[in-house]
Design an enzyme around this catalytic site. Sequence first.
Site, PDB file in Angstrom:
ATOM      1  N   ASP A  40       0.849  -1.196   0.000  1.00  0.00           N
ATOM      2  CA  ASP A  40       0.000   0.000   0.000  1.00  0.00           C
ATOM      3  C   ASP A  40       0.886   1.249   0.000  1.00  0.00           C
ATOM      4  OD1 ASP A  40      -1.823   2.052   0.590  1.00  0.00           O
ATOM      5  OD2 ASP A  40      -1.941   1.496   2.714  1.00  0.00           O
ATOM      6  N   ASP A  48      -1.862  -1.223  -3.832  1.00  0.00           N
ATOM      7  CA  ASP A  48      -2.090  -0.495  -5.070  1.00  0.00           C
ATOM      8  C   ASP A  48      -0.896  -0.648  -6.007  1.00  0.00           C
ATOM      9  OD1 ASP A  48      -0.148   1.343  -4.008  1.00  0.00           O
ATOM     10  OD2 ASP A  48      -1.770   2.354  -2.912  1.00  0.00           O
ATOM     11  N   ASP A 226      -9.291 -15.880 -16.547  1.00  0.00           N
ATOM     12  CA  ASP A 226     -10.137 -16.352 -15.455  1.00  0.00           C
ATOM     13  C   ASP A 226     -11.244 -17.261 -15.990  1.00  0.00           C
ATOM     14  OD1 ASP A 226     -10.907 -16.040 -12.581  1.00  0.00           O
ATOM     15  OD2 ASP A 226     -12.721 -15.160 -13.443  1.00  0.00           O
ATOM     16  N   GLU A 291      -6.891 -20.523 -16.599  1.00  0.00           N
ATOM     17  CA  GLU A 291      -7.445 -21.091 -15.372  1.00  0.00           C
ATOM     18  C   GLU A 291      -8.582 -22.011 -15.817  1.00  0.00           C
ATOM     19  OE1 GLU A 291      -9.630 -19.950 -11.157  1.00  0.00           O
ATOM     20  OE2 GLU A 291     -10.249 -19.026 -13.042  1.00  0.00           O
TER      21      GLU A 291
END
Length: 573
Positions: A40, A48, A226, A291
């Site tokens: 962060d 981030d 995904d 995946e």
Amino acid sequence: MTTAPPAQPTTTTIHDHDRADAAWWRHAVIYQIYPRSFADSTGNGIGDLPGARAKLPYLKALGVDAVWFSPFYVSPQADAGYDVANYRDIDPLFGTLADFQGLLDDANALGLKVIVDLVPNHSSDEHPWFQAALAAAPGSPERARYMFRDGKGVDGSEPPNNWKSVFGGPGWTRVTEADGTPGQWYLHIFDVKQPDLNWDNPEVREEFLDVIRFWVERGVAGFRVDVAHGLVKEPSLPDWAGPQELLGPDDPEEATNAAPMWDQDGVHTIYESWRALLDSYGEPDRILCAEAWVNPPERAALYIRKTEFHQAFNFDFLECPWRATDLRAVIRKSLEVCDSVGAPATWVLSNHDVIRHATRLALPVGTKRPNGIGIGDPQPDPVVGLRRARAATTLMLGLSGSAYIYQGEELGLPESMEVPNELREDPVYLRTGHKELGRDGCRIPLPWTHDAPGLGFGPSEKVWLPQPEAYAALAADQQADAEGSTLDLYTRLLHLRRERELGLGSLREIGGLGEDVVAYLNTGKDDAYPTLVLLNLGEIPVALPEGADLVVASGELTADGKVPTDTAIWARY
């Protein structure tokens, strides 16, 4: 304790070496960053892109070849970013497109490739396309981009079929039409805020080709896709009485594509068009990694033919019980299936969807992997778990092909079993009525500095999920210069793997060392770097074969130099 008698090793070649000039992805080690939990930069407690950018030198020193980012796109975060509202921009939570470009430039300067996540099975319900579909009438072009259907029954009040959501509850939600009346239903195999796209629609297909162009032209090295096996559904949308987990049927004799929502043959046409697009950019290769939770392995091989994906995650290896016979069988089968289509095997032990292997491997052998472990559940032994995790990684990184590492596993992080239920965010927990705890425990913010607020995750004490007490002693700063630490082990393995070019080697299974021993000779690039990779899962310590010169071990050997239980080694051989 008695020791095993000397054995006469035998060798059987189970994989021939790759070309010396093989493309980077055929032998790369790729590190997964889950952005909200990596680092962060702002102090708001959420990781981030600027935070990740600052840690790139750490990853370079670790010795990985590429970095894969879980989604950072504009999203309402109903499923931690896997509900995308804009595929061409960065969510302000993570930064800006300029932040991403800066990260990409730094990564390239360090020799690290960047792979991004692509989520094509569904969008967010806040995506402009879905909002337009809600405002449009049944039968409209806007609704044709998604899986809208009329309900059953006289008044359409029953869903179109009996499909369930993988996250729990029904797989269909009824909408209210523009005139205020109950209307059609839309399919969401996952959360209600993740409507499935209609991949029979040419507009959907062209949109994702354009999304791929957008990111390739910014310099990414590829895409992790995904739910790659879920895009196409059986057209008649028949009822389905079987299980609906990502793997499909539990019966190993029944292929995943028996379930009408998984692994339908039509997905392959989509991926052929994606591969053709990526190949059109020329050198260097841009890759696709699937995946695809499918069985049997021969079905998974269809995704990695030369005209489709470059890689697919090896979930059979991830799910393999901690038994020598099972490991040998999975490794042999994985190589056989991948070799049959000319693809590299791809090894993985942890990711953002499963219990970390430093905890999972301490569960009773043969236990079905639970979806989360909580405060009141039986607690796996952390010492056993870490010992096995270190050994499993030593085995994995000694195998030919490519490998994936999930952030924090290089620190030996266990699953957090201390997440208060009221802080859980995983939709699995919410949609199953709290019956399944879900995946929050493997997504805890990383510990960078043992004595800093928030363990150095960011410039404040804020973390979006609480870090367990055990993480302080495992912080990166505590392990960086500690010989024998898990971070030290990973760094040594990764640098030795590159030095000896084990990803390109032939693999010969070694027998005769005992039924509880898993052992291979990895010959390295051009068969020039023979390395013994040996894992002992038995109670009796195992002597190294004559001529083996120890290079690295996952744990301490016995006083007389033998390999004890749950320990793996590499040796020049």
